[in-house]
Design a protein around this motif. Structure first.
Motif, PDB file in Angstrom:
ATOM      1  N   THR A  76       0.823  -1.205   0.000  1.00 45.09           N
ATOM      2  CA  THR A  76       0.000   0.000   0.000  1.00 45.09           C
ATOM      3  C   THR A  76       0.856   1.253   0.000  1.00 45.09           C
ATOM      4  O   THR A  76       1.991   1.257   0.492  1.00 45.09           O
ATOM      5  CB  THR A  76      -0.921   0.056   1.227  1.00 45.09           C
ATOM      6  OG1 THR A  76      -0.118   0.064   2.411  1.00 45.09           O
ATOM      7  CG2 THR A  76      -1.892  -1.121   1.251  1.00 45.09           C
ATOM      8  N   CYS A  77       0.282   2.313  -0.543  1.00 45.83           N
ATOM      9  CA  CYS A  77       0.914   3.628  -0.502  1.00 45.83           C
ATOM     10  C   CYS A  77      -0.191   4.675  -0.494  1.00 45.83           C
ATOM     11  O   CYS A  77      -1.100   4.629  -1.322  1.00 45.83           O
ATOM     12  CB  CYS A  77       1.831   3.830  -1.704  1.00 45.83           C
ATOM     13  SG  CYS A  77       2.733   5.395  -1.661  1.00 45.83           S
ATOM     14  N   GLN A  78      -0.101   5.587   0.441  1.00 44.49           N
ATOM     15  CA  GLN A  78      -1.086   6.656   0.517  1.00 44.49           C
ATOM     16  C   GLN A  78      -0.615   7.847  -0.305  1.00 44.49           C
ATOM     17  O   GLN A  78       0.517   8.307  -0.175  1.00 44.49           O
ATOM     18  CB  GLN A  78      -1.306   7.093   1.968  1.00 44.49           C
ATOM     19  CG  GLN A  78      -2.399   8.131   2.098  1.00 44.49           C
ATOM     20  CD  GLN A  78      -2.595   8.605   3.519  1.00 44.49           C
ATOM     21  OE1 GLN A  78      -1.656   8.636   4.316  1.00 44.49           O
ATOM     22  NE2 GLN A  78      -3.820   8.978   3.846  1.00 44.49           N
ATOM     23  N   LEU A  79      -1.493   8.333  -1.163  1.00 47.61           N
ATOM     24  CA  LEU A  79      -1.215   9.529  -1.932  1.00 47.61           C
ATOM     25  C   LEU A  79      -1.651  10.732  -1.108  1.00 47.61           C
ATOM     26  O   LEU A  79      -2.829  10.905  -0.804  1.00 47.61           O
ATOM     27  CB  LEU A  79      -1.959   9.490  -3.267  1.00 47.61           C
ATOM     28  CG  LEU A  79      -1.532   8.346  -4.191  1.00 47.61           C
ATOM     29  CD1 LEU A  79      -2.420   8.306  -5.423  1.00 47.61           C
ATOM     30  CD2 LEU A  79      -0.075   8.476  -4.577  1.00 47.61           C
ATOM     31  N   VAL A  80      -0.682  11.531  -0.709  1.00 50.07           N
ATOM     32  CA  VAL A  80      -0.936  12.702   0.126  1.00 50.07           C
ATOM     33  C   VAL A  80      -0.542  13.928  -0.672  1.00 50.07           C
ATOM     34  O   VAL A  80       0.627  14.145  -0.962  1.00 50.07           O
ATOM     35  CB  VAL A  80      -0.128  12.625   1.445  1.00 50.07           C
ATOM     36  CG1 VAL A  80      -0.341  13.864   2.282  1.00 50.07           C
ATOM     37  CG2 VAL A  80      -0.502  11.374   2.226  1.00 50.07           C
ATOM     38  N   ARG A  81      -1.553  14.689  -1.039  1.00 53.12           N
ATOM     39  CA  ARG A  81      -1.324  15.916  -1.814  1.00 53.12           C
ATOM     40  C   ARG A  81      -1.853  17.104  -1.024  1.00 53.12           C
ATOM     41  O   ARG A  81      -2.978  17.063  -0.504  1.00 53.12           O
ATOM     42  CB  ARG A  81      -2.021  15.815  -3.166  1.00 53.12           C
ATOM     43  CG  ARG A  81      -1.472  14.657  -4.013  1.00 53.12           C
ATOM     44  CD  ARG A  81      -2.277  14.486  -5.276  1.00 53.12           C
ATOM     45  NE  ARG A  81      -3.635  14.031  -4.969  1.00 53.12           N
ATOM     46  CZ  ARG A  81      -4.086  12.807  -5.206  1.00 53.12           C
ATOM     47  NH1 ARG A  81      -3.316  11.906  -5.757  1.00 53.12           N
ATOM     48  NH2 ARG A  81      -5.329  12.475  -4.899  1.00 53.12           N
ATOM     49  N   ALA A  82      -1.063  18.141  -0.917  1.00 50.49           N
ATOM     50  CA  ALA A  82      -1.439  19.318  -0.133  1.00 50.49           C
ATOM     51  C   ALA A  82      -2.765  19.904  -0.598  1.00 50.49           C
ATOM     52  O   ALA A  82      -3.594  20.311   0.218  1.00 50.49           O
ATOM     53  CB  ALA A  82      -0.342  20.368  -0.209  1.00 50.49           C
ATOM     54  N   GLU A  83      -2.997  19.905  -1.898  1.00 48.34           N
ATOM     55  CA  GLU A  83      -4.227  20.512  -2.429  1.00 48.34           C
ATOM     56  C   GLU A  83      -5.481  19.726  -2.064  1.00 48.34           C
ATOM     57  O   GLU A  83      -6.589  20.237  -2.155  1.00 48.34           O
ATOM     58  CB  GLU A  83      -4.143  20.686  -3.949  1.00 48.34           C
ATOM     59  CG  GLU A  83      -3.995  19.420  -4.742  1.00 48.34           C
ATOM     60  CD  GLU A  83      -2.567  18.963  -4.983  1.00 48.34           C
ATOM     61  OE1 GLU A  83      -2.367  18.126  -5.879  1.00 48.34           O
ATOM     62  OE2 GLU A  83      -1.638  19.430  -4.293  1.00 48.34           O
ATOM     63  N   ASP A  84      -5.324  18.486  -1.632  1.00 48.15           N
ATOM     64  CA  ASP A  84      -6.465  17.658  -1.236  1.00 48.15           C
ATOM     65  C   ASP A  84      -6.712  17.675   0.276  1.00 48.15           C
ATOM     66  O   ASP A  84      -7.670  17.076   0.747  1.00 48.15           O
ATOM     67  CB  ASP A  84      -6.250  16.197  -1.657  1.00 48.15           C
ATOM     68  CG  ASP A  84      -6.221  16.021  -3.156  1.00 48.15           C
ATOM     69  OD1 ASP A  84      -6.710  16.910  -3.869  1.00 48.15           O
ATOM     70  OD2 ASP A  84      -5.700  14.992  -3.608  1.00 48.15           O
ATOM     71  N   ASN A  85      -5.817  18.305   1.027  1.00 44.40           N
ATOM     72  CA  ASN A  85      -5.901  18.324   2.494  1.00 44.40           C
ATOM     73  C   ASN A  85      -5.929  16.920   3.092  1.00 44.40           C
ATOM     74  O   ASN A  85      -6.569  16.677   4.106  1.00 44.40           O
ATOM     75  CB  ASN A  85      -7.116  19.123   2.967  1.00 44.40           C
ATOM     76  CG  ASN A  85      -7.012  20.584   2.595  1.00 44.40           C
ATOM     77  OD1 ASN A  85      -5.952  21.179   2.738  1.00 44.40           O
ATOM     78  ND2 ASN A  85      -8.088  21.156   2.107  1.00 44.40           N
ATOM     79  N   THR A  86      -5.232  15.986   2.449  1.00 41.00           N
ATOM     80  CA  THR A  86      -5.155  14.616   2.946  1.00 41.00           C
ATOM     81  C   THR A  86      -4.305  14.570   4.212  1.00 41.00           C
ATOM     82  O   THR A  86      -3.243  15.169   4.276  1.00 41.00           O
ATOM     83  CB  THR A  86      -4.524  13.693   1.885  1.00 41.00           C
ATOM     84  OG1 THR A  86      -5.243  13.827   0.675  1.00 41.00           O
ATOM     85  CG2 THR A  86      -4.523  12.250   2.325  1.00 41.00           C
ATOM     86  N   ILE A  87      -4.783  13.855   5.198  1.00 42.07           N
ATOM     87  CA  ILE A  87      -4.025  13.662   6.428  1.00 42.07           C
ATOM     88  C   ILE A  87      -3.163  12.416   6.252  1.00 42.07           C
ATOM     89  O   ILE A  87      -3.662  11.331   5.965  1.00 42.07           O
ATOM     90  CB  ILE A  87      -4.963  13.497   7.636  1.00 42.07           C
ATOM     91  CG1 ILE A  87      -5.788  14.773   7.821  1.00 42.07           C
ATOM     92  CG2 ILE A  87      -4.175  13.159   8.896  1.00 42.07           C
ATOM     93  CD1 ILE A  87      -6.890  14.657   8.831  1.00 42.07           C
TER      94      ILE A  87
END
Length: 75
Positions: free
Chosen positions: A45-56
């Motif tokens: 698994t890998c979480q895609l964390v993008r600042a523009e999505d406000n992903t935690i």
């Protein structure tokens, strides 16, 4: 047709349908619960964390902000 994204049985169905060992499948998502379910059936698994999505960012899964970073983490 495999089921809900937050249940590991859904990922088992996907794995069985494509016929690849679960530990050879890399599942990407920005949702930690989906990553947890995929990991339960043995997928990487890998979480895609993008600042523009406000992903935690997860404290459990590897994280990347783009596909180039994913490539560097796994390949």
């Amino acid at each position: 047709t495999a089921g809900t994204k937050r249940e590991s049985s859904s990922y088992r169905k996907i794995q069985q349908t494509i016929g690849i060992p679960a530990n050879d499948i890399l599942f990407l998502s920005d949702i930690e619960a989906e990553l947890d379910a995929a990991e339960e059936c043995g997928m990487l698994t890998c979480q895609l964390v993008r600042a523009e999505d406000n992903t935690i960012a997860s404290s459990h899964h590897r994280i990347a902000s783009d596909f180039e970073q994913v490539n560097g983490l796994y390949f």
